[in-house]
Write a protein that holds these residues in place. Structure first.
Motif, PDB file in Angstrom:
ATOM      1  N   ALA A  34       6.667 -19.696  10.810  1.00  0.00           N
ATOM      2  CA  ALA A  34       5.855 -20.791  11.355  1.00  0.00           C
ATOM      3  C   ALA A  34       4.639 -21.106  10.498  1.00  0.00           C
ATOM      4  N   ILE A  35       4.062 -20.079   9.850  1.00  0.00           N
ATOM      5  CA  ILE A  35       2.854 -20.355   9.062  1.00  0.00           C
ATOM      6  C   ILE A  35       3.101 -20.287   7.556  1.00  0.00           C
ATOM      7  N   GLY A  36       4.351 -20.049   7.163  1.00  0.00           N
ATOM      8  CA  GLY A  36       4.704 -20.125   5.750  1.00  0.00           C
ATOM      9  C   GLY A  36       4.328 -18.918   4.912  1.00  0.00           C
ATOM     10  N   ILE A  37       4.491 -17.719   5.495  1.00  0.00           N
ATOM     11  CA  ILE A  37       4.223 -16.487   4.746  1.00  0.00           C
ATOM     12  C   ILE A  37       5.442 -15.575   4.872  1.00  0.00           C
ATOM     13  N   SER A  38       5.435 -14.479   4.148  1.00  0.00           N
ATOM     14  CA  SER A  38       6.517 -13.509   4.282  1.00  0.00           C
ATOM     15  C   SER A  38       6.215 -12.574   5.449  1.00  0.00           C
ATOM     16  N   PRO A  39       7.250 -12.029   6.075  1.00  0.00           N
ATOM     17  CA  PRO A  39       7.012 -11.049   7.144  1.00  0.00           C
ATOM     18  C   PRO A  39       6.192  -9.853   6.658  1.00  0.00           C
ATOM     19  N   ASN A  40       6.365  -9.447   5.401  1.00  0.00           N
ATOM     20  CA  ASN A  40       5.590  -8.323   4.861  1.00  0.00           C
ATOM     21  C   ASN A  40       4.093  -8.639   4.827  1.00  0.00           C
ATOM     22  N   THR A  41       3.755  -9.871   4.544  1.00  0.00           N
ATOM     23  CA  THR A  41       2.349 -10.276   4.547  1.00  0.00           C
ATOM     24  C   THR A  41       1.761 -10.123   5.942  1.00  0.00           C
ATOM     25  N   LEU A  42       2.517 -10.550   6.948  1.00  0.00           N
ATOM     26  CA  LEU A  42       2.048 -10.413   8.327  1.00  0.00           C
ATOM     27  C   LEU A  42       1.882  -8.948   8.709  1.00  0.00           C
ATOM     28  N   VAL A  43       2.799  -8.093   8.299  1.00  0.00           N
ATOM     29  CA  VAL A  43       2.690  -6.652   8.555  1.00  0.00           C
ATOM     30  C   VAL A  43       1.394  -6.121   7.960  1.00  0.00           C
ATOM     31  N   ASN A  44       1.091  -6.529   6.736  1.00  0.00           N
ATOM     32  CA  ASN A  44      -0.149  -6.085   6.083  1.00  0.00           C
ATOM     33  C   ASN A  44      -1.388  -6.537   6.850  1.00  0.00           C
ATOM     34  N   TRP A  45      -1.371  -7.762   7.361  1.00  0.00           N
ATOM     35  CA  TRP A  45      -2.499  -8.254   8.149  1.00  0.00           C
ATOM     36  C   TRP A  45      -2.638  -7.455   9.436  1.00  0.00           C
ATOM     37  N   GLU A  46      -1.514  -7.235  10.115  1.00  0.00           N
ATOM     38  CA  GLU A  46      -1.556  -6.526  11.395  1.00  0.00           C
ATOM     39  C   GLU A  46      -2.008  -5.072  11.226  1.00  0.00           C
ATOM     40  N   ASN A  47      -1.771  -4.496  10.068  1.00  0.00           N
ATOM     41  CA  ASN A  47      -2.183  -3.122   9.802  1.00  0.00           C
ATOM     42  C   ASN A  47      -3.513  -3.042   9.053  1.00  0.00           C
ATOM     43  N   SER A  48      -4.179  -4.180   8.892  1.00  0.00           N
ATOM     44  CA  SER A  48      -5.485  -4.279   8.226  1.00  0.00           C
ATOM     45  C   SER A  48      -5.473  -3.801   6.774  1.00  0.00           C
ATOM     46  N   TYR A  49      -4.327  -3.922   6.113  1.00  0.00           N
ATOM     47  CA  TYR A  49      -4.266  -3.613   4.680  1.00  0.00           C
ATOM     48  C   TYR A  49      -4.802  -4.794   3.873  1.00  0.00           C
ATOM     49  N   THR A  50      -4.501  -5.988   4.342  1.00  0.00           N
ATOM     50  CA  THR A  50      -5.015  -7.225   3.760  1.00  0.00           C
ATOM     51  C   THR A  50      -5.395  -8.133   4.926  1.00  0.00           C
ATOM     52  N   PHE A  51      -6.033  -9.262   4.618  1.00  0.00           N
ATOM     53  CA  PHE A  51      -6.491 -10.150   5.670  1.00  0.00           C
ATOM     54  C   PHE A  51      -6.138 -11.595   5.333  1.00  0.00           C
ATOM     55  N   PRO A  52      -5.865 -12.404   6.349  1.00  0.00           N
ATOM     56  CA  PRO A  52      -5.555 -13.814   6.097  1.00  0.00           C
ATOM     57  C   PRO A  52      -6.788 -14.568   5.636  1.00  0.00           C
ATOM     58  N   ASP A  53      -6.551 -15.608   4.826  1.00  0.00           N
ATOM     59  CA  ASP A  53      -7.677 -16.468   4.468  1.00  0.00           C
ATOM     60  C   ASP A  53      -7.942 -17.414   5.643  1.00  0.00           C
ATOM     61  N   VAL A  54      -8.965 -18.227   5.540  1.00  0.00           N
ATOM     62  CA  VAL A  54      -9.379 -19.079   6.656  1.00  0.00           C
ATOM     63  C   VAL A  54      -8.266 -20.040   7.070  1.00  0.00           C
ATOM     64  N   THR A  55      -7.558 -20.603   6.114  1.00  0.00           N
ATOM     65  CA  THR A  55      -6.481 -21.539   6.435  1.00  0.00           C
ATOM     66  C   THR A  55      -5.367 -20.843   7.201  1.00  0.00           C
ATOM     67  N   GLN A  56      -4.974 -19.671   6.724  1.00  0.00           N
ATOM     68  CA  GLN A  56      -3.908 -18.922   7.397  1.00  0.00           C
ATOM     69  C   GLN A  56      -4.367 -18.447   8.772  1.00  0.00           C
ATOM     70  N   LEU A  57      -5.599 -18.026   8.866  1.00  0.00           N
ATOM     71  CA  LEU A  57      -6.145 -17.580  10.143  1.00  0.00           C
ATOM     72  C   LEU A  57      -6.183 -18.726  11.143  1.00  0.00           C
ATOM     73  N   SER A  58      -6.523 -19.896  10.679  1.00  0.00           N
ATOM     74  CA  SER A  58      -6.535 -21.075  11.535  1.00  0.00           C
ATOM     75  C   SER A  58      -5.134 -21.359  12.083  1.00  0.00           C
ATOM     76  N   LYS A  59      -4.129 -21.229  11.245  1.00  0.00           N
ATOM     77  CA  LYS A  59      -2.741 -21.425  11.683  1.00  0.00           C
ATOM     78  C   LYS A  59      -2.347 -20.376  12.719  1.00  0.00           C
ATOM     79  N   LEU A  60      -2.756 -19.135  12.490  1.00  0.00           N
ATOM     80  CA  LEU A  60      -2.458 -18.070  13.454  1.00  0.00           C
ATOM     81  C   LEU A  60      -3.116 -18.365  14.803  1.00  0.00           C
TER      82      LEU A  60
END
Length: 69
Positions: free
Chosen positions: A22-48
Motif C-alpha cells: 500500500a505504501i510502496g516499500i518492501s516487507p523487509n523495510t516495514l519489519v525494520n521499522w517495526e523493530n526500530s532498526y530503521t525509521f520511516p521518513d516523513v513522507t512514508q510516515l504520513s502514508k502509514l
C-alpha cells in the motif's frame, strides 16, 4: 505509553505485505521499522498514518509527554 507501529498495523487488521504494498516499500523495510532498526521518513510516515488512521503525534508525542512527567 508509546504506540508501536506494529500495534497500529495489527489494530488496522493489516499484515506486513499489505502495508508494504500500500505504501510502496518492501516487507523487509516495514519489519525494520517495526523493530526500530530503521525509521520511516516523513513522507512514508504520513502514508502509514493515513493507512492506520492515526496522527504522527500518536506515534511520537506519547514518549515526549512521558519524559516530561
Amino acid at each position: 505509553m508509546k504506540i508501536s507501529l506494529k500495534a497500529m498495523r495489527v489494530n488496522a487488521k493489516l499484515n506486513q505485505k499489505e502495508v508494504a504494498k500500500a505504501i510502496g516499500i518492501s516487507p523487509n523495510t516495514l519489519v525494520n521499522w517495526e523493530n526500530s532498526y530503521t525509521f520511516p521518513d516523513v513522507t512514508q510516515l504520513s502514508k502509514l498514518c493515513f493507512l492506520y488512521g492515526c496522527k504522527m503525534d500518536d506515534i511520537f508525542l506519547p514518549d515526549k509527554l512521558a519524559k516530561s512527567e
